[in-house]
Design an enzyme around this catalytic site. Structure first.
Site, PDB file in Angstrom:
ATOM      1  N   LYS A  75       0.834  -1.192   0.000  1.00 47.68           N
ATOM      2  CA  LYS A  75       0.000   0.000   0.000  1.00 47.68           C
ATOM      3  C   LYS A  75       0.877   1.254   0.000  1.00 47.68           C
ATOM      4  O   LYS A  75       1.853   1.335   0.761  1.00 47.68           O
ATOM      5  CB  LYS A  75      -0.910  -0.016   1.229  1.00 47.68           C
ATOM      6  CG  LYS A  75      -1.883   1.157   1.334  1.00 47.68           C
ATOM      7  CD  LYS A  75      -2.760   0.992   2.568  1.00 47.68           C
ATOM      8  CE  LYS A  75      -3.699   2.165   2.771  1.00 47.68           C
ATOM      9  NZ  LYS A  75      -4.532   2.016   3.986  1.00 47.68           N
ATOM     10  N   SER A 151      -9.179   2.797   3.314  1.00 46.26           N
ATOM     11  CA  SER A 151      -8.217   3.359   2.389  1.00 46.26           C
ATOM     12  C   SER A 151      -7.363   2.317   1.676  1.00 46.26           C
ATOM     13  O   SER A 151      -6.584   2.656   0.786  1.00 46.26           O
ATOM     14  CB  SER A 151      -7.302   4.338   3.139  1.00 46.26           C
ATOM     15  OG  SER A 151      -6.564   3.676   4.152  1.00 46.26           O
ATOM     16  N   SER A 175      -9.945   0.867   7.628  1.00 40.44           N
ATOM     17  CA  SER A 175      -9.346   0.791   6.298  1.00 40.44           C
ATOM     18  C   SER A 175      -8.779  -0.560   5.889  1.00 40.44           C
ATOM     19  O   SER A 175      -8.357  -0.733   4.753  1.00 40.44           O
ATOM     20  CB  SER A 175      -8.260   1.854   6.156  1.00 40.44           C
ATOM     21  OG  SER A 175      -8.837   3.141   6.146  1.00 40.44           O
TER      22      SER A 175
END
Length: 501
Positions: A75, A151, A175
């Site tokens: 990520k 996210s 997230s």
């Protein structure tokens, strides 16, 4: 020799086993993952920064670890990879290249994973929908008109679409669990302090943020947690290590659990009918497995929680701007950020020390009440989300809100302090959507989204289990039992690298 036709039959541990047995090489697996990325990424926009050359060089090395040689995606937020750009979804950080690996990345490397790309994230991870202006919207493989959540939306979209069986994720308000729910994956947010952040940015968002992975199988997450957990020199928050490995926890027969469940909308106004149906079906499944379930009302004062959480997150955003200016050596301006982000940063600057301290106290009081309520139970079951996966663009500011946000971003701090109600109102859609996930970030408890329900239209609806502080072993043991009783790993979305696209 295993052919690539079988790629989808294996999780990350399974792929590592093929490499160890010599049935496939790390180079071959990497090239398959790259080919899969090129095949489906134009439709889902999950991988925003390829690292193919770096990964190809690593694939030729002799690497140790339980996941040795397995392709992996990182990520593009918090997790620093030395020598590779980390933009955090923001134009302000575009071109920023960290000089060293974060502790989290070091542990991925020690586990043997081969990182070959970075995944999309909203700007600084502040929204539960992954649509940064910098790289464009990420789309859900189950329905490209819907968001994969945020996210960690890029990570979840990539795993769901069959690019990799597991990818890195982080969770400050849901997230990990939100995108896992949106894309039919397993996602565990560990206990606060279990997986160390830092050393540059430890204990982010007042300790709300935890890092781990999203995966297709429970065992990948369990074995990965064994690789990621544990203290390091200079770590600020330290917790006791588990008595046994998490790999052992998923092999153990679960004890009979007392599980609370709730249909409360929590921080939202309503709970979608499909979310309610998923909870009630899961209760039946749990009872059939010998667990005791008891319906409860959640002890949460919605308005107080939302206000305090917003004060703290906006304050963190103001600090993010200040830290970014220090790291990059230049001042940030409105044009460097999305309008909503800039407005939240300005709002954060408008709070005084008393506002922030009161918000911390409010959350401490909430945590005490919540943990007292939780004491009789081994776990709490709710839906992960208050709604179905939201449409791409569903959380963007309306045209009128955008005008007001842009105007607000140019106003003096003293005036903005009088406009808090507007920003709180604009964020209520987020609290309706992520109505269940945030309490576990505040208390630090482990919490997982388990893909146990799909609605009549074939859209995944995750079920969330929150456990006692430090008891990931209980959650993982339960998850393994549920996975065996109601398997999900074989489910494929319409957009999938292993099938026709």
């Amino acid at each position: 020799m295993a052919g690539f036709k079988e790629y989808d039959q294996f999780d990350a541990l399974g792929l590592a086993g093929l490499i160890k047995k010599g049935e496939v090489s790390a180079v071959e697996l990497l090239e398959e993952s790259i080919a899969r990325t090129e095949k489906v990424n134009p439709r889902i926009n999950a991988v925003i920064r390829p690292m193919y050359d770096i990964a190809r060089a690593r694939a030729k090395e002799t690497v140790e670890g339980p996941f040795a040689g397995v392709p992996f995606l990182l990520k593009d937020l918090i997790a620093s990879y030395a020598g590779v750009e980390m933009s955090s979804g923001s134009l302000f950080y575009k071109g920023f290249v960290p000089s060293e690996d974060s502790e989290y990345v070091k542990r991925f490397k020690r586990a043997g994973l081969n990182i070959f790309g970075k995944t999309a994230t909203p700007e600084f991870g502040i929204t539960p929908s992954t649509e940064p202006e910098l790289t464009g919207p990420c789309r859900n493989p189950w329905d490209p008109l819907r968001s994969p959540g945020g996210s960690s939306g890029g990570a979840s979209a990539a795993v769901a679409a069959g690019i990799v069986p597991m990818a890195s994720a982080s969770d400050g308000g849901g997230s990990i669990r939100v995108p896992a729910s949106c894309t039919g994956l397993f996602g565990l947010k560990p206990t606060r302090g279990r997986v160390p952040s830092g050393p540059d940015l430890p204990d982010g968002w007042f300790g709300f943020i935890a890092e781990h992975v999203v995966s297709r199988t429970v065992r990948d997450s369990a074995h990965m947690l064994d690789c990621l957990q544990g203290n390091y020199p200079g770590q600020l928050l330290r917790i006791a290590p588990p008595a046994k490995t998490y790999a052992a926890a998923i092999e153990a027969k679960p004890k009979k659990l007392k599980i609370a469940y709730s249909l409360d909308p929590a921080l939202g106004e309503t709970l979608h009918a499909d979310c309610q149906a998923g909870v009630l079906e899961t209760v039946k499944l749990l009872e059939s497995l010998g667990h005791t379930c008891e319906e409860v009302r959640l002890p949460i004062h919605k308005e107080e929680f939302i206000y305090a959480y917003t004060v703290l997150v906006c304050s963190e955003m103001a600090a993010t701007l200040k830290e970014g200016e220090r790291v990059l050596g230049r001042k940030g301006k409105a044009a460097d950020f999305e309008a909503r982000t800039w407005a939240l940063m300005k709002l954060g600057r408008s709070f005084n020390g008393g506002d922030v301290a009161n918000a911390v106290w409010t959350m401490a009081q909430f945590s005490r009440q919540w943990m007292t309520f939780f004491e009789p139970y081994d776990a709490l079951l709710t839906s992960t989300l208050g709604e179905l996966p939201i449409a791409v663009g569903g959380l963007r500011p309306t045209p009128q809100e955008m005008i007001e946000l842009k105007a607000l971003s140019y106003l003096p701090i003293g005036f903005i302090a009088k406009q808090k109600d507007f920003v709180l109102k604009a964020g209520r859609r987020v609290y309706q959507y992520c109505s269940q996930t945030m309490p576990a970030n505040v208390t630090g408890q482990p919490s997982m989204s388990v893909p146990l329900h799909w609605n009549a239209q074939g859209i995944p609806v995750g079920m969330m289990f929150t456990g006692r502080f430090g008891e990931e072993n209980v959650l993982l043991s339960l998850a393994a039992q549920l996975e065996q009783a109601k398997p999900w790993a074989g489910k494929r979305p319409p957009i999938h690298a292993g099938g026709s696209v």
